[in-house]
Design an enzyme around this catalytic site. Structure first.
Site, short mmCIF file in Angstrom:
data_model
loop_
_atom_site.label_atom_id
_atom_site.label_comp_id
_atom_site.label_asym_id
_atom_site.label_seq_id
_atom_site.Cartn_x
_atom_site.Cartn_y
_atom_site.Cartn_z
N LYS A 114 40.77 -49.37 36.76
CA LYS A 114 39.16 -50.45 37.36
C LYS A 114 38.00 -50.46 36.17
O LYS A 114 37.36 -51.40 36.20
CB LYS A 114 39.43 -50.59 38.82
N LYS A 196 53.48 -53.63 35.21
CA LYS A 196 54.17 -53.94 36.47
C LYS A 196 53.44 -55.45 36.95
O LYS A 196 52.42 -55.58 36.63
CB LYS A 196 53.80 -53.32 37.92
N LYS A 199 49.00 -59.68 40.97
CA LYS A 199 48.17 -61.00 41.19
C LYS A 199 47.95 -61.42 40.25
O LYS A 199 48.09 -62.72 39.82
CB LYS A 199 47.37 -60.92 42.54
#
Ligand code: ADP
Ligand code: TRP
Length: 331
Positions: A114, A196, A199
């Site tokens: 992040k 992966k 969203k």
């Protein structure tokens, strides 16, 4: 009667749910609902670490709830609730923060990722994300947590914090374990083979439960493949294995074994496989999408569900907090 084991899991309302969420999390939720005492929630407070704008948050929360129910969760069997409706979690988060060290938080893989993605907003909430997640789990004294592979490290941290609390004060928490049916945690790859499915990154390589039929066809036909195996029974590259994983959940056994065999004998045509997969995927997703749309439009029903879920979650959470406060000699 033996009491059922307690299960907790949460999903962040940061966008439409996708196949990774379905196979990593929701499918397990649905399969656990009869045999466990389940607490499933929408982690709206967690979204603030990466999505501080709350304008669209409420709508996303309702969508995630609707999609969970559309996938087969029964709100009368499980506590289905919204994280911000359970304020007890925040108090436990405070206590656990004193047992979490800056060094270990900085070493968390998701934190480092992040920081790379949002270098201008490295807030303290981001750093202590695993502590809030631990509080979500420990406030219900859960023993099993159905999550995808990306959450394994957070679970290990939750066990460490629980263990430190138990050792320093009094034994209050069982040590929560990650859970999946079968022994390994699932990871659904992005259709372009990069990382992966998730969203918010690379939407054309992610299949959402809300995708319309044409969109599903388009995305699957664009999925990464190659010119095929050159020797019999070869090991599948990750992006091919992923197509088989998706096929495993949506197609019938005859179809799956046909393409497995075609692969093993080097005659596989990926174009045909993707066409078949797209149609089977559409058959799988369409009813979920339509049901979720209906539920999302039924505001009164969702309000009722959220209230009912929060009441159940708060009842056990306040009991835990009583034990915690007692262990800490607060009251
Ligand atoms: P996202 O990563 O898309 O933002 P969340 O972080 O809210 O999704 O994850 C919700 C649940 O779905 C977690 O249990 C997580 O492990 C699981 N999950 C998310 N992406 C995948 C994936 N690609 N494969 C398997 N499980 C996944
Ligand atoms: N961190 C999880 C994710 O990003 C979401 C989550 C928050 C969660 N609190 C949790 C999962 C508690 C399981 C249990 O996917």
């Amino acid at each position: 009667m033996m009491s059922k084991e307690v299960v907790v899991s949460g999903i962040r309302p940061t966008g439409f749910l996708h196949l990774g969420n379905y196979f990593g999390a929701m499918r397990n939720y649905v399969r656990m609902q009869d045999d466990y005492d389940c607490y499933f929630f929408v982690a709206d407070q967690h979204s603030l670490t990466t999505h501080p704008d709350t304008t669209a948050l409420r709508n996303s929360v309702l969508r995630v709830l609707a999609e969970n129910i559309a996938c087969g969760l029964d709100p009368d069997k499980v506590a289905l609730y919204v994280q911000s409706d359970v304020p007890e979690t925040a108090e436990l988060y405070l206590y656990l923060n004193m047992l979490a060290y800056k060094g270990e938080l900085e070493k968390t893989v998701t934190f480092k990722e992040k920081v790379r993605l949002q270098p201008d907003n490295v807030n303290a909430g981001l750093l202590t994300y695993p502590v809030l997640m631990s509080a979500d789990i420990l406030i219900q004294r859960a023993v099993k947590v159905p999550v995808g592979k990306d959450q394994e490290q957070h679970l290990e941290m939750a066990r460490n914090f629980a263990d430190r609390f138990n050792n320093r004060y009094t034994e209050v928490f069982p040590l929560p374990q990650p859970f999946n049916f079968g022994n390994t945690l699932t990871k659904i790859l992005s259709l372009d083979g990069n990382g992966k499915m998730s969203k918010s990154e690379n939407q054309m390589a992610t299949i959402y439960l809300a995708d319309e039929d044409e969109m599903i066809r388009k995305k699957i036909m664009k999925a990464k493949t190659d010119s095929g195996p050159v020797e019999a029974n070869a090991v599948k590259p990750g992006y091919i294995e992923n197509l088989f994983t998706l096929m495993n959940i949506t197609s019938d056994t005859a179809t799956i074994s046909k393409f497995e065999q075609d692969f093993n004998t080097c005659i596989i045509r990926y174009g045909d496989m993707k066409k078949q997969l797209a149609e089977d995927m559409i058959r799988f997703i369409t009813p979920i999408r339509e049901k979720a749309n209906d539920i999302q439009n039924d505001q009164a029903y969702l309000d009722k569900i959220m209230k009912q879920g929060a009441a159940k979650a708060r009842a056990r959470a306040s009991e835990t907090l009583r034990l915690v406060r007692k262990a800490m000699r607060f009251s």
